[in-house]
Design a protein around this motif. Structure first.
Motif, PDB file in Angstrom:
ATOM      1  N   ARG A 444       0.831  -1.200   0.000  1.00  0.00           N
ATOM      2  CA  ARG A 444       0.000   0.000   0.000  1.00  0.00           C
ATOM      3  C   ARG A 444       0.866   1.252   0.000  1.00  0.00           C
ATOM      4  O   ARG A 444       0.638   2.192  -0.737  1.00  0.00           O
ATOM      5  CB  ARG A 444      -0.922   0.003   1.224  1.00  0.00           C
ATOM      6  N   GLU A 445       1.863   1.259   0.833  1.00  0.00           N
ATOM      7  CA  GLU A 445       2.716   2.436   0.984  1.00  0.00           C
ATOM      8  C   GLU A 445       4.072   1.968   1.485  1.00  0.00           C
ATOM      9  O   GLU A 445       4.166   1.000   2.239  1.00  0.00           O
ATOM     10  CB  GLU A 445       2.072   3.388   1.993  1.00  0.00           C
ATOM     11  N   SER A 466       3.484  -0.705   4.433  1.00  0.00           N
ATOM     12  CA  SER A 466       2.175  -1.143   4.901  1.00  0.00           C
ATOM     13  C   SER A 466       1.520  -1.936   3.774  1.00  0.00           C
ATOM     14  O   SER A 466       1.878  -1.787   2.596  1.00  0.00           O
ATOM     15  CB  SER A 466       1.311   0.047   5.305  1.00  0.00           C
ATOM     16  N   ASP A 499       1.158  -0.876  10.279  1.00  0.00           N
ATOM     17  CA  ASP A 499      -0.233  -0.627   9.891  1.00  0.00           C
ATOM     18  C   ASP A 499      -0.351   0.685   9.128  1.00  0.00           C
ATOM     19  O   ASP A 499      -1.078   0.785   8.135  1.00  0.00           O
ATOM     20  CB  ASP A 499      -1.133  -0.592  11.135  1.00  0.00           C
ATOM     21  N   GLU A 500       0.367   1.683   9.592  1.00  0.00           N
ATOM     22  CA  GLU A 500       0.404   2.992   8.949  1.00  0.00           C
ATOM     23  C   GLU A 500       1.817   3.539   9.042  1.00  0.00           C
ATOM     24  O   GLU A 500       2.463   3.429  10.087  1.00  0.00           O
ATOM     25  CB  GLU A 500      -0.552   3.977   9.635  1.00  0.00           C
ATOM     26  N   LEU A 501       2.313   4.137   7.971  1.00  0.00           N
ATOM     27  CA  LEU A 501       3.597   4.802   8.036  1.00  0.00           C
ATOM     28  C   LEU A 501       3.440   6.150   8.723  1.00  0.00           C
ATOM     29  O   LEU A 501       2.431   6.833   8.515  1.00  0.00           O
ATOM     30  CB  LEU A 501       4.189   4.997   6.631  1.00  0.00           C
ATOM     31  N   LYS A 503       3.485  10.048   9.635  1.00  0.00           N
ATOM     32  CA  LYS A 503       3.375  11.244   8.787  1.00  0.00           C
ATOM     33  C   LYS A 503       3.745  12.480   9.598  1.00  0.00           C
ATOM     34  O   LYS A 503       3.547  12.542  10.814  1.00  0.00           O
ATOM     35  CB  LYS A 503       1.944  11.411   8.258  1.00  0.00           C
ATOM     36  N   ILE A 509       5.287  11.337   4.523  1.00  0.00           N
ATOM     37  CA  ILE A 509       5.911  10.291   5.334  1.00  0.00           C
ATOM     38  C   ILE A 509       7.058  10.899   6.134  1.00  0.00           C
ATOM     39  O   ILE A 509       7.909  11.612   5.602  1.00  0.00           O
ATOM     40  CB  ILE A 509       6.432   9.151   4.438  1.00  0.00           C
TER      41      ILE A 509
END
Length: 526
Positions: A444-445, A466, A499-501, A503, A509
């Motif tokens: 995803r990222e 993620s 789960d999430e990078l 920010k 990011i």
């Protein structure tokens, strides 16, 4: 300016029976007369196959005497060689081949699978010549082989010449490798300086450690041939075997060793070098990344009879643009080794907002002079962005490095201004690694950062990613997928699935936060 193939011709005329090349196994050897004749035959074969002045010839082969001969034979044909890492994935090499558009590929058995992969990538009209026995893959057969070349008359073809000597493809931030144009004039200017500065002479035994697609190898080859010395090809199989590498230096009685600093660091940390070791060694040179001062001090204490020189310079400025001969064992091992002063015909300029930075002040380092490349192959936009006009009107190259000049005119390197790093001597654009990671299904990222973890290899490549909803992408699967897309030296060594990078306030990011995630937690004091 002398053409590079003429360096061999002159030495062959002076001393035809002297040894020019010694293979990795120590058995295969070519004298200067033999090398001159082999390169004439290779040039003739290339011309017979339709190679014209200025055409490109791809070289996908292990480092052997015949591979070195193929480079020089290409120059004698008036063409431009393009050395390619035959261990790289076919998808990446295909980009290089499409950009360079070589008339012929010269390969050996190590590249059979790769050439099959290139055909599978749609490059079906390749003309492949073998530097060994005839090659036959699943999708191609070689058009000629070593025996066909050996059957030809050793007559140098009378052809036109191109100012370009070779194209070296480096990591590109968009995922597309950049081809740096290297001319005969650029290399011969550096060789002239190096021969005078280091005093290379007939009978010297010179290491050839870097791979042929790495510009440091250019110095090894042409300075050795110009001096009429012996070039000892270091086996790639030594890898990171510190004791075997030390034994190679010792057994071959090398007078010069040149490599990236990570090799020197590895030998030091494994205590592979004894007191007063390598009695034949006269000079030890390094380039490509920072050599930790404690490692340098270790070597200098072990080998007081050796001369130590730090060389600095990007591919765009031909091998090296500055040098620093280390006078004594550093008294303060916390102080980095300077990159020194410009080589003859070169200039180093430290600018702050376009103006020369005051003595001692930090600025961005630019390079000017005889070593500058004409630019990037068929890419005017990137060329114009990197090669600019300096305060005095001279053409200069924007290195992306931070530096300062001290009161004695010595330049000190202070780090990078962008996402380009050096790892094991390779210059790597982290953007290219990110591009590869982002192509893996399920991502995803992602973000790729360089972190100095204190290892011998230099900056460590770290990747956080993620996964898309409903997808499963364990680290081992991710690593395998990326290894199929990038050379091994560009594959991240450390991974983190999130789960999430993180920010920052701008919604971008937060790379500084990621760098800290990859740093080991400090040990608690007892």
């Amino acid at each position: 300016m002398t053409r590079l193939e003429d360096l061999l011709v002159a030495s062959a005329e002076r001393s035809p029976g002297s040894t020019a090349l010694i293979g990795p196994d120590g058995v295969e050897r070519l004298t200067y007369a033999e090398l001159d004749a082999v390169t004439d035959r290779i040039a003739t074969m290339l011309v017979d196959r339709g190679v014209a002045p200025g055409d490109r010839v791809g070289v996908l082969a292990a480092k052997t005497p015949w591979t070195i001969a193929s480079l020089i034979g290409t120059l004698k044909a008036g063409a431009v060689y393009v050395p390619v890492d035959s261990a790289s994935p076919a998808t990446r090499v295909a980009r290089i081949i499409r950009s360079a558009e070589p008339s012929v590929l010269l390969a050996d058995a190590t590249a059979t699978k790769l050439v099959d992969g290139l055909v599978a990538e749609g490059l079906s009209d390749l003309t492949v010549g073998s530097l060994e026995a005839p090659l036959a893959g699943e999708r191609f057969t070689s058009a000629f082989s070593r025996s066909d070349v050996e059957s030809l008359q050793a007559t140098r073809p009378d052809v036109g010449k191109d100012p370009l000597a070779h194209l070296l493809f480096t990591s590109g931030s968009t995922g597309i490798p950049k081809g740096v144009m290297i001319t005969h004039d650029m290399v011969s200017a550096f060789v002239d300086w190096a021969l005078g500065h280091f005093g290379t002479k007939p009978g010297d035994r010179i290491s050839a450690h870097p791979p042929l697609h790495f510009d440091l190898s250019t110095f090894d080859i042409y300075a050795t041939l110009a001096a009429g010395a012996e070039l000892h090809l270091v086996p790639a199989s030594l890898g990171l075997d510190a004791r075997k590498t030390a034994a190679f230096i010792r057994d071959r009685e090398l007078t010069q060793w040149f490599s990236v600093p990570s090799v020197l660091t590895y030998l030091a940390r494994f205590e592979a070098v004894a007191e007063h070791d390598f009695p034949a060694l006269e000079r030890l040179l390094w380039c490509g990344e920072v050599l930790p001062t404690p490692i340098l001090a270790h070597w200098m204490r072990k080998l007081p009879h050796v001369r130590f020189t730090n060389l600095y310079g990007p591919t765009e400025a031909t091998i090296a643009s500055s040098y620093y001969d280390v006078p004594v064992v550093p008294a303060d091992e916390s102080v980095p080794v300077p990159i020194g002063v410009p080589c003859a015909g070169e200039s180093l300029v430290v600018l702050d907002e376009g103006k020369p930075a005051p003595v001692g002040e930090i600025g961005e380092l630019y390079i000017g002079g005889v070593g500058l490349s004409p630019g990037y192959w068929r890419d005017r936009e990137k060329t114009d962005a990197a090669f600019v006009t300096g305060p005095d009107g001279e053409r200069i190259y924007k290195t992306g490095d931070l530096a300062r000049v001290d009161g004695e005119g010595v330049v000190h390197f202070l780090g990078r201004t962008d996402s380009q790093i050096k790892s094991r001597g390779y210059r790597i654009e982290l953007g290219e690694v990110e591009t590869a990671v982002n192509t893996v299904a399920g991502v995803r990222e992602c973000a790729v950062v360089g972190v100095d973890l204190g290892g011998f290899e230099g900056t460590t490549i770290c990747c956080a990613y993620s996964v898309a909803a409903g997808a499963s992408l364990p680290v081992n699967d991710m690593r395998r997928a990326v290894t199929a897309l990038l050379p091994r030296y560009m594959v991240p060594a450390k991974w983190d699935v999130l789960d999430e990078l993180p920010k920052n306030v701008n919604g971008k990011i937060d790379r500084p936060v990621l760098r800290e995630r990859f740093r080991p937690a400090p040990k608690e004091s007892e």
